[in-house]
Scaffold this motif. Structure first.
Motif, PDB file in Angstrom:
ATOM      1  N   VAL A 153       0.860  -1.179   0.000  1.00 40.29           N
ATOM      2  CA  VAL A 153       0.000   0.000   0.000  1.00 40.29           C
ATOM      3  C   VAL A 153       0.899   1.233   0.000  1.00 40.29           C
ATOM      4  O   VAL A 153       1.780   1.368   0.846  1.00 40.29           O
ATOM      5  N   TRP A 154       0.643   2.125  -0.969  1.00 42.92           N
ATOM      6  CA  TRP A 154       1.457   3.323  -1.165  1.00 42.92           C
ATOM      7  C   TRP A 154       0.625   4.563  -0.895  1.00 42.92           C
ATOM      8  O   TRP A 154      -0.503   4.672  -1.364  1.00 42.92           O
ATOM      9  N   LYS A 155       1.177   5.501  -0.132  1.00 41.27           N
ATOM     10  CA  LYS A 155       0.492   6.753   0.159  1.00 41.27           C
ATOM     11  C   LYS A 155       0.944   7.808  -0.844  1.00 41.27           C
ATOM     12  O   LYS A 155       2.139   7.956  -1.115  1.00 41.27           O
ATOM     13  N   ASN A 156      -0.024   8.527  -1.381  1.00 39.06           N
ATOM     14  CA  ASN A 156       0.242   9.604  -2.331  1.00 39.06           C
ATOM     15  C   ASN A 156      -0.456  10.865  -1.845  1.00 39.06           C
ATOM     16  O   ASN A 156      -1.426  10.793  -1.092  1.00 39.06           O
TER      17      ASN A 156
ATOM     18  N   TYR B 296      -4.448   6.442  -1.409  1.00 41.71           N
ATOM     19  CA  TYR B 296      -3.630   5.236  -1.399  1.00 41.71           C
ATOM     20  C   TYR B 296      -3.805   4.434  -2.682  1.00 41.71           C
ATOM     21  O   TYR B 296      -4.901   4.374  -3.240  1.00 41.71           O
ATOM     22  N   ASN B 297      -2.719   3.803  -3.120  1.00 40.32           N
ATOM     23  CA  ASN B 297      -2.727   2.856  -4.237  1.00 40.32           C
ATOM     24  C   ASN B 297      -2.158   1.533  -3.729  1.00 40.32           C
ATOM     25  O   ASN B 297      -1.371   1.513  -2.781  1.00 40.32           O
TER      26      ASN B 297
ATOM     27  N   VAL C 245      -6.968   0.295   3.658  1.00 39.75           N
ATOM     28  CA  VAL C 245      -7.148   1.600   3.005  1.00 39.75           C
ATOM     29  C   VAL C 245      -8.403   2.287   3.528  1.00 39.75           C
ATOM     30  O   VAL C 245      -8.385   3.486   3.813  1.00 39.75           O
TER      31      VAL C 245
ATOM     32  N   HIS D  39      -7.789   3.923   6.813  1.00 41.62           N
ATOM     33  CA  HIS D  39      -6.817   5.011   6.830  1.00 41.62           C
ATOM     34  C   HIS D  39      -7.168   6.156   5.887  1.00 41.62           C
ATOM     35  O   HIS D  39      -6.420   7.133   5.791  1.00 41.62           O
ATOM     36  N   SER D  40      -8.271   6.032   5.183  1.00 36.54           N
ATOM     37  CA  SER D  40      -8.680   7.050   4.216  1.00 36.54           C
ATOM     38  C   SER D  40      -9.698   7.990   4.842  1.00 36.54           C
ATOM     39  O   SER D  40     -10.547   7.570   5.604  1.00 36.54           O
TER      40      SER D  40
END
Length: 80
Positions: free
Chosen positions: A23-26, A34-35, A74, A77-78
């Motif tokens: 999981v990547w945070k942008n 997140y992606n 996600v 955390h979104s």
């Protein structure tokens, strides 16, 4: 010699068997998002560990597990 820039790291990695979801945070105009990327680990012929983004029939159950885990992570955390 100038130092190399640090390579970004995922905020979390979820695993089931040889399958992992990273999981990547942008950062976007409306805030963070997140992606998720999926991969499969395997040992190559030379004995070194490698990653693949190709999955076989035997991987599908583990894919379902990590995708569900990633969806929960996600959503927790979104703010969207």
């Amino acid at each position: 010699m100038a130092p190399q820039p640090l390579k970004p790291k995922p905020v979390t990695t979820l695993r089931c068997s040889s399958i992992q979801a990273s999981v990547w945070k942008n950062e976007g105009e409306k805030g963070p998002f997140y992606n998720v990327t999926l991969s499969r680990s395997y040992k190559g012929p030379d004995g070194t560990w490698k990653n693949s983004e190709s999955f076989g029939f035997a991987d599908l159950e583990a894919l379902l597990v990590v995708v569900q885990q990633a969806k929960v992570w996600v959503s927790e955390h979104s703010s969207r």
